[in-house]
Write an enzyme that holds these catalytic residues in place. Structure first.
Site, PDB file in Angstrom:
ATOM      1  N   HIS A   1      -7.334   0.769  -6.565  1.00 50.62           N
ATOM      2  CA  HIS A   1      -7.567  -0.093  -5.394  1.00 50.62           C
ATOM      3  C   HIS A   1      -8.224  -1.389  -5.901  1.00 50.62           C
ATOM      4  CE1 HIS A   1      -7.820  -1.269  -1.362  1.00 50.62           C
ATOM      5  NE2 HIS A   1      -8.671  -0.391  -0.863  1.00 50.62           N
TER       6      HIS A   1
ATOM      7  N   CYS B   1     -16.317   1.351   0.599  1.00 46.00           N
ATOM      8  CA  CYS B   1     -15.134   0.526   0.914  1.00 46.00           C
ATOM      9  C   CYS B   1     -14.707   0.666   2.365  1.00 46.00           C
ATOM     10  CB  CYS B   1     -14.000   0.870  -0.043  1.00 46.00           C
ATOM     11  SG  CYS B   1     -13.428   2.567   0.069  1.00 46.00           S
TER      12      CYS B   1
ATOM     13  N   ASP C   1     -17.144   6.966  -1.604  1.00 44.03           N
ATOM     14  CA  ASP C   1     -15.944   6.849  -0.763  1.00 44.03           C
ATOM     15  C   ASP C   1     -15.800   8.178  -0.027  1.00 44.03           C
ATOM     16  OD1 ASP C   1     -13.563   5.979   0.348  1.00 44.03           O
ATOM     17  OD2 ASP C   1     -12.430   5.938  -1.522  1.00 44.03           O
TER      18      ASP C   1
ATOM     19  N   GLN D   1     -10.086  -4.031  -3.594  1.00 43.90           N
ATOM     20  CA  GLN D   1     -11.388  -3.593  -3.092  1.00 43.90           C
ATOM     21  C   GLN D   1     -12.483  -3.859  -4.126  1.00 43.90           C
ATOM     22  OE1 GLN D   1     -12.078  -2.058   0.118  1.00 43.90           O
ATOM     23  NE2 GLN D   1     -14.053  -2.811  -0.591  1.00 43.90           N
TER      24      GLN D   1
ATOM     25  N   ARG E   1       0.891  -1.179   0.000  1.00 45.50           N
ATOM     26  CA  ARG E   1       0.000   0.000   0.000  1.00 45.50           C
ATOM     27  C   ARG E   1       0.915   1.211   0.000  1.00 45.50           C
ATOM     28  NH1 ARG E   1      -5.332   1.378   3.489  1.00 45.50           N
ATOM     29  NH2 ARG E   1      -6.081  -0.012   1.870  1.00 45.50           N
TER      30      ARG E   1
HETATM   31  N1   CP Z   1     -11.134  -0.238   2.296  1.00 43.23           N
HETATM   32  C1   CP Z   1      -9.873  -0.271   2.766  1.00 43.23           C
HETATM   33  O1   CP Z   1      -8.910  -0.437   1.999  1.00 43.23           O
HETATM   34  O2   CP Z   1      -9.784  -0.167   4.115  1.00 43.23           O
HETATM   35  P1   CP Z   1      -8.445   0.117   4.940  1.00 43.23           P
HETATM   36  O3   CP Z   1      -7.936   1.482   4.520  1.00 43.23           O
HETATM   37  O4   CP Z   1      -8.846   0.051   6.381  1.00 43.23           O
HETATM   38  O5   CP Z   1      -7.434  -0.945   4.580  1.00 43.23           O
END
Ligand code: CP
Length: 315
Positions: free
Chosen positions: A131, A270, A230, A134, A104
């Site tokens: 992402h 998400c 989001d 997700q 990440r």
């Molecule tokens: N949706 C998501 O990626 O959550 P986090 O940022 O908690 O990993």
């Protein structure tokens, strides 16, 4: 053999997604029945976080343990990544010691540079641009609720002709929804405030055939099968928070927007969510919301992905 990375949604094709959705359903069923699925015994995954996470960390970490493997957790602050070791050198070293890497980070170019120098598959756990894990989980969740065949298995043909309404920021999630729509044959209705639009070239899609843009979020939601949003300010953009709060004030998914969608429309987010900003509390906590299934399905879908990247098709 060529290494298969998962850096963006377009790294896999429709047949591979059909396989992953079916595999995720099977893996979830085994998890629920407390049946062992130790297909990655003795394998190790490095998880590199340059941004905060709850779901991504727990879903990958728990998922890897459930597959019989183990994880090494690295952050910028507690590794040489934060002391300017070149990403290429980090990739060469880390990938000699583990079987899989999840990252990440900020720019997509960083994960691409890492993958270029990695001996093992690399998975995008979120970048500024995409992402994919997700959206993999989101589409699996949609199919679980609205697209299973007579054997109760997810069937991506149910996606044909469906409409996903994206309300809010033209961010990494919106970009990834666009990639998914091109591959899986559904339509995205985008509504973003002026100045926060999706850029087709950043989204990395070939044509504008799979999406339509609406100034008014109510129009984007009209007749939609799925409404999703989001946070107004994604990680890395905190300095813009005040300006974004003003610009996004009309892009809150509320009961009126859900009423404009189809009666059986689902709501997804998400997470983490800010009730009263991008979504009203009675929507995210309401009967059409599937956000908790969506969060849980990160783990099942990613277990199918990790298995596929390391072992290929096993069924
Ligand atoms: N949706 C998501 O990626 O959550 P986090 O940022 O908690 O990993």
């Amino acid at each position: 053999m060529k290494i298969k990375h998962y850096l963006q949604f377009s790294d896999l094709d429709a047949q591979e997604y059909a396989y992953l959705f079916a595999r995720a359903a099977l893996i979830k069923k085994k998890f629920r029945a407390y049946e062992k699925h130790h297909v990655l015994a003795d394998r190790t995954m490095a998880m590199i976080f340059e941004k905060a996470s709850t779901r991504t960390r727990v879903s990958f970490e728990a998922g890897m343990y459930q597959l019989g493997g183990s994880v090494v957790h690295l952050t910028t602050g507690d590794s040489q990544l934060g002391r300017a070791e070149p990403i290429e050198d980090s990739a060469k070293v880390i990938s000699r010691m583990v079987d899989l890497v999840m990252i990440r980070t900020y720019e997509q170019t960083k994960i691409e540079r890492f993958a270029e120098h990695s001996r093992v598959p690399v998975i995008n756990g979120l970048t500024n641009e995409f992402h994919p894990c997700q959206i993999l989980a989101d589409i699996f969740t949609y199919l679980e609720h609205r697209g299973t065949n007579s054997q109760g298995m997810p069937d991506p043909s149910f996606l044909t002709g469906k409409t996903v309404a994206w309300v809010g920021d033209g961010n990494n999630m919106a970009n990834t929804w666009l990639q998914a729509s091109e591959i899986l044959g559904f339509k995205v209705h985008l509504s973003t405030p002026s100045g926060y639009e999706v850029d087709q070239s950043i989204a990395g899609i070939r044509s504008s055939d799979s999406y339509a843009v609406f100034k008014d979020p109510m129009q984007a939601c009209a007749g939609a099968d799925l409404v999703t949003t989001d946070v107004w300010t994604s990680m890395g953009y905190e300095a813009e928070n005040d300006a974004r709060k003003k610009a996004f004030a009309d892009w809150c998914v509320d009961a009126d927007m859900m009423a404009a969608a189809k009666p059986d429309a689902l709501f997804m987010h998400c997470l983490p969510a800010h009730r009263g900003e991008e979504v009203a509390a009675d929507v995210i906590d309401g009967r059409q919301s599937v956000v908790w299934d969506e969060a849980e399905n990160r783990m099942h879908a990613q277990k199918a992905l990790m298995e596929y990247l390391l072992l290929g098709r096993v069924a």
